[in-house]
Design a protein around this motif. Structure first.
Motif, PDB file in Angstrom:
ATOM      1  N   ILE A  67       0.867  -1.182   0.000  1.00 52.11           N
ATOM      2  CA  ILE A  67       0.000   0.000   0.000  1.00 52.11           C
ATOM      3  C   ILE A  67       0.906   1.236   0.000  1.00 52.11           C
ATOM      4  CG2 ILE A  67      -1.671   1.324   1.365  1.00 52.11           C
ATOM      5  CD1 ILE A  67      -2.681  -1.327   2.529  1.00 52.11           C
ATOM      6  N   VAL A  68       0.650   2.183  -0.889  1.00 50.98           N
ATOM      7  CA  VAL A  68       1.408   3.442  -0.838  1.00 50.98           C
ATOM      8  C   VAL A  68       0.480   4.577  -0.430  1.00 50.98           C
ATOM      9  CG1 VAL A  68       3.028   2.709  -2.640  1.00 50.98           C
ATOM     10  CG2 VAL A  68       1.084   4.135  -3.254  1.00 50.98           C
TER      11      VAL A  68
ATOM     12  N   GLU B 287      11.696   3.242   1.858  1.00 52.41           N
ATOM     13  CA  GLU B 287      11.889   1.946   2.533  1.00 52.41           C
ATOM     14  C   GLU B 287      11.091   0.845   1.812  1.00 52.41           C
ATOM     15  OE1 GLU B 287      14.022   1.414   5.473  1.00 52.41           O
ATOM     16  OE2 GLU B 287      14.665   3.217   4.384  1.00 52.41           O
ATOM     17  N   SER B 288       9.907   1.198   1.300  1.00 51.26           N
ATOM     18  CA  SER B 288       9.146   0.203   0.509  1.00 51.26           C
ATOM     19  C   SER B 288       9.893  -0.122  -0.777  1.00 51.26           C
ATOM     20  CB  SER B 288       7.736   0.715   0.183  1.00 51.26           C
ATOM     21  OG  SER B 288       6.960   0.803   1.360  1.00 51.26           O
ATOM     22  N   MET B 289      10.449   0.938  -1.414  1.00 52.76           N
ATOM     23  CA  MET B 289      11.251   0.715  -2.626  1.00 52.76           C
ATOM     24  C   MET B 289      12.450  -0.183  -2.304  1.00 52.76           C
ATOM     25  SD  MET B 289       9.986   2.182  -5.355  1.00 52.76           S
ATOM     26  CE  MET B 289      11.359   2.235  -6.482  1.00 52.76           C
TER      27      MET B 289
ATOM     28  N   LYS C 102      13.335  -3.694  -3.996  1.00 54.10           N
ATOM     29  CA  LYS C 102      14.606  -3.933  -4.701  1.00 54.10           C
ATOM     30  C   LYS C 102      15.353  -5.120  -4.107  1.00 54.10           C
ATOM     31  CE  LYS C 102      15.231   0.788  -6.285  1.00 54.10           C
ATOM     32  NZ  LYS C 102      15.709   2.133  -5.962  1.00 54.10           N
ATOM     33  N   ALA C 103      15.286  -5.242  -2.790  1.00 49.20           N
ATOM     34  CA  ALA C 103      16.028  -6.324  -2.136  1.00 49.20           C
ATOM     35  C   ALA C 103      15.394  -7.678  -2.434  1.00 49.20           C
ATOM     36  CB  ALA C 103      16.074  -6.081  -0.620  1.00 49.20           C
ATOM     37  N   VAL C 104      14.070  -7.742  -2.440  1.00 56.34           N
ATOM     38  CA  VAL C 104      13.396  -9.042  -2.578  1.00 56.34           C
ATOM     39  C   VAL C 104      13.200  -9.418  -4.041  1.00 56.34           C
ATOM     40  CG1 VAL C 104      11.303 -10.364  -2.042  1.00 56.34           C
ATOM     41  CG2 VAL C 104      12.220  -8.753  -0.348  1.00 56.34           C
TER      42      VAL C 104
ATOM     43  N   GLN D 187       5.471   0.764  -9.369  1.00 58.72           N
ATOM     44  CA  GLN D 187       5.004  -0.144 -10.422  1.00 58.72           C
ATOM     45  C   GLN D 187       5.964  -0.186 -11.603  1.00 58.72           C
ATOM     46  OE1 GLN D 187       0.895   1.111 -10.984  1.00 58.72           O
ATOM     47  NE2 GLN D 187       0.204  -0.240  -9.336  1.00 58.72           N
ATOM     48  N   THR D 188       6.575   0.968 -11.908  1.00 58.52           N
ATOM     49  CA  THR D 188       7.546   0.982 -13.009  1.00 58.52           C
ATOM     50  C   THR D 188       8.748   0.115 -12.650  1.00 58.52           C
ATOM     51  OG1 THR D 188       6.828   3.214 -13.513  1.00 58.52           O
ATOM     52  CG2 THR D 188       8.899   2.525 -14.512  1.00 58.52           C
ATOM     53  N   PHE D 189       9.197   0.250 -11.402  1.00 62.54           N
ATOM     54  CA  PHE D 189      10.309  -0.596 -10.968  1.00 62.54           C
ATOM     55  C   PHE D 189       9.914  -2.073 -11.073  1.00 62.54           C
ATOM     56  CE2 PHE D 189      12.104  -3.244  -7.655  1.00 62.54           C
ATOM     57  CZ  PHE D 189      13.437  -3.224  -8.040  1.00 62.54           C
ATOM     58  N   GLN D 190       8.700  -2.378 -10.582  1.00 58.14           N
ATOM     59  CA  GLN D 190       8.260  -3.774 -10.555  1.00 58.14           C
ATOM     60  C   GLN D 190       8.120  -4.354 -11.964  1.00 58.14           C
ATOM     61  OE1 GLN D 190       8.222  -5.799  -8.130  1.00 58.14           O
ATOM     62  NE2 GLN D 190       7.206  -7.534  -9.132  1.00 58.14           N
ATOM     63  N   ASP D 191       7.668  -3.527 -12.913  1.00 52.12           N
ATOM     64  CA  ASP D 191       7.544  -4.015 -14.301  1.00 52.12           C
ATOM     65  C   ASP D 191       8.899  -4.519 -14.795  1.00 52.12           C
ATOM     66  OD1 ASP D 191       4.908  -3.385 -14.350  1.00 52.12           O
ATOM     67  OD2 ASP D 191       5.108  -1.564 -15.557  1.00 52.12           O
TER      68      ASP D 191
END
Ligand code: SAH
Ligand code: F3S
Length: 433
Positions: free
Chosen positions: A301-302, A314-316, A320-322, A360-364
């Motif tokens: 959730i953001v 911290e969410s980012m 990135k870590a996982v 979402q862009t990172f996740q894509d």
């Protein structure tokens, strides 16, 4: 001529199962034929979700449309979490609605269709020992509830107010359901609960104390069963024993939904999630180390009240870590009767949208990479769907959607597939012997 039933299911897998329960209970009284056309139905049911706000607005416009185009004499019912939450207000706002049935009361469907304007929304109603009649929407896999309700009080979440306190379904009933499903041809079961690894804390009668790890062991011993899935575990209750069972039990599919919600320990505290960023990362690290093929999905959730730029980072950082194989991300939506709805430090909607877009862009990019590296790998696929384009599709053990050229003799079969091509949503492959 049997009556026709149109049922639309929104929201989570619990709702999917609740819809199956309603169909089964109705059929036990008089046979209904399912239809996908609401205008020819004698009974129209919307099984609703209220986790975020948008679907609630949509509900009333949809109800209006159904009413305008319904067959003469057809009944309309609203079931599920929005029914629990809005209750008789639904009939006030849409007087043509014939009944309102809460998420915790679906066993009463056959009664309420008979009584006009009935509203059954008691969240203390105990369906945990109720022997539902049988209806499965898929012959290949069975959704099986292991608990009802939720005992947590995450400050953003309306579910405890719509589904009530958590009560576990007795293990012997669950194992019986699994046996029955396997006897009817299912090779896979999907165990469902808001918080599956909290299983066994409370039963409504006297029952042996069985925890989730023990339940997994019991279920996976059922002869003929090949795959066990479940959703959702809570990160707080992911103890070592559970992760070890997950990793070493061959029947358990290697995919897990682990809802993070936020990467910021401060925000997690405000959400009352009960864990820190460090704990979450530690659990994921253990999971990946013990089960290298696991694919992990999550919810984030953001824009939760008070989320600063640094909290969002911290969410980012966790994303990135996982590198989650799949992520469902949402803008925070204030829900009635929840603690967070009272918080005054709300985040500007545009700021929240920008954060969502970044995440979402990172996740894509992560998903593109995750899918690309599948090419050349071999997956075991359980074929469930014959498509019109000459392909047949199913899920790999670790939950990728995979299609191969093939025909109906593959339906219900688990076969090895070598992946030859990858897209964002699915993989294409060829059958190995
Ligand atoms: N039992 C699950 C969650 C059920 S609700 C768990 O342990 O997390 C499904 C998802 O909807 C949640 O994981 C959360 O990410 C999202 N959600 C719930 N309430 C929300 C709200 N008020 N605003 C935005 N997203 C929400
Ligand atoms: Fe909701 Fe938290 Fe339960 S997200 S469903 S209150 S575990």
């Amino acid at each position: 001529m049997p009556k026709k039933l149109f049922i639309e299911t929104l929201g989570c897998q619990m709702n999917v199962r609740d819809s199956e329960h309603m169909i089964a209970e109705l059929n036990a009284k008089e046979p209904y034929e399912l239809t996908t056309d609401s205008t020819e139905a004698d009974l129209i049911i919307i099984n609703t979700c209220s986790v975020r706000e948008r679907p609630v607005h949509k509900l009333f416009s949809e109800l209006g449309l159904f009413n305008k185009k319904k067959k003469e004499g057809a009944k309309i019912g609203v079931a599920g979490c929005t029914a629990s939450h809005l209750g008789k207000d639904i009939i006030k706002r849409a007087p043509y609605v014939n009944f309102v049935l809460g998420a915790r009361n679906v066993s009463k469907i056959a009664e309420v269709v008979e009584k006009d304007k009935s509203v059954e929304i008691d969240i203390n109603y105990d369906e945990s020992d109720f022997a539902f009649k049988d209806f499965r929407s898929s012959p290949y896999k069975a959704f099986i509830n292991i608990s009802i309700g939720c005992d947590k009080s995450c400050t953003f979440c309306i579910v405890p107010k719509t589904r009530g306190d958590e009560i576990s379904i007795p293990a012997e009933l669950i194992v019986n359901e699994v046996k029955k499903s396997v006897a009817n041809g299912a090779k896979e079961v999907f165990l469902l609960g808001q918080n599956v690894n909290n299983y066994g804390r409370r039963f409504s009668g006297e029952h042996d104390k069985v925890n989730f790890t023990e339940l997994l062991r019991m279920v996976s011993k059922v002869d003929g069963l090949e795959r066990v899935r479940f959703t959702s575990p809570h990160p707080l209750h992911m103890d070592d024993e559970f992760i070890e069972e997950f990793a070493t039990n061959d029947k358990i599919c290697k995919s897990m939904h682990v809802p993070l919600q936020s990467g910021s320990t401060e925000i997690l505290k405000e959400m009352k999630r009960g864990y820190t960023q460090e704990w979450f990362l530690n659990r994921i690290e253990k999971l990946r180390a013990m089960s290298p093929e696991v694919s992990i999905s999550t919810d984030i959730i953001v824009g939760f009240p008070g989320e600063s730029d640094a909290d969002f980072e911290e969410s980012m950082k966790v994303a990135k870590a996982v590198k989650f194989e799949q992520m469902f991300s949402f803008k925070y939506s204030p829900r009635p009767h929840t603690e967070a709805a009272e918080y005054t430090n709300v985040i500007d909607s545009e700021v929240a949208s920008e954060r969502l877009l970044r995440l979402q862009t990172f996740q894509d990019g992560v998903v593109d990479e995750v899918m690309r590296v599948q090419v050349g790998k071999t997956h075991e696929v359980y074929f469930e769907l014959l498509r019109s384009d000459g392909f047949i599709s199913g899920r790999s053990d670790n939950n990728f959607l995979v299609k191969v050229e093939g025909s109906e003799e593959l339906l219900g079969e688990i076969r090895k597939v070598r992946i030859t091509d990858a897209a964002r949503m699915s993989l294409t492959g060829e059958l190995l012997a």
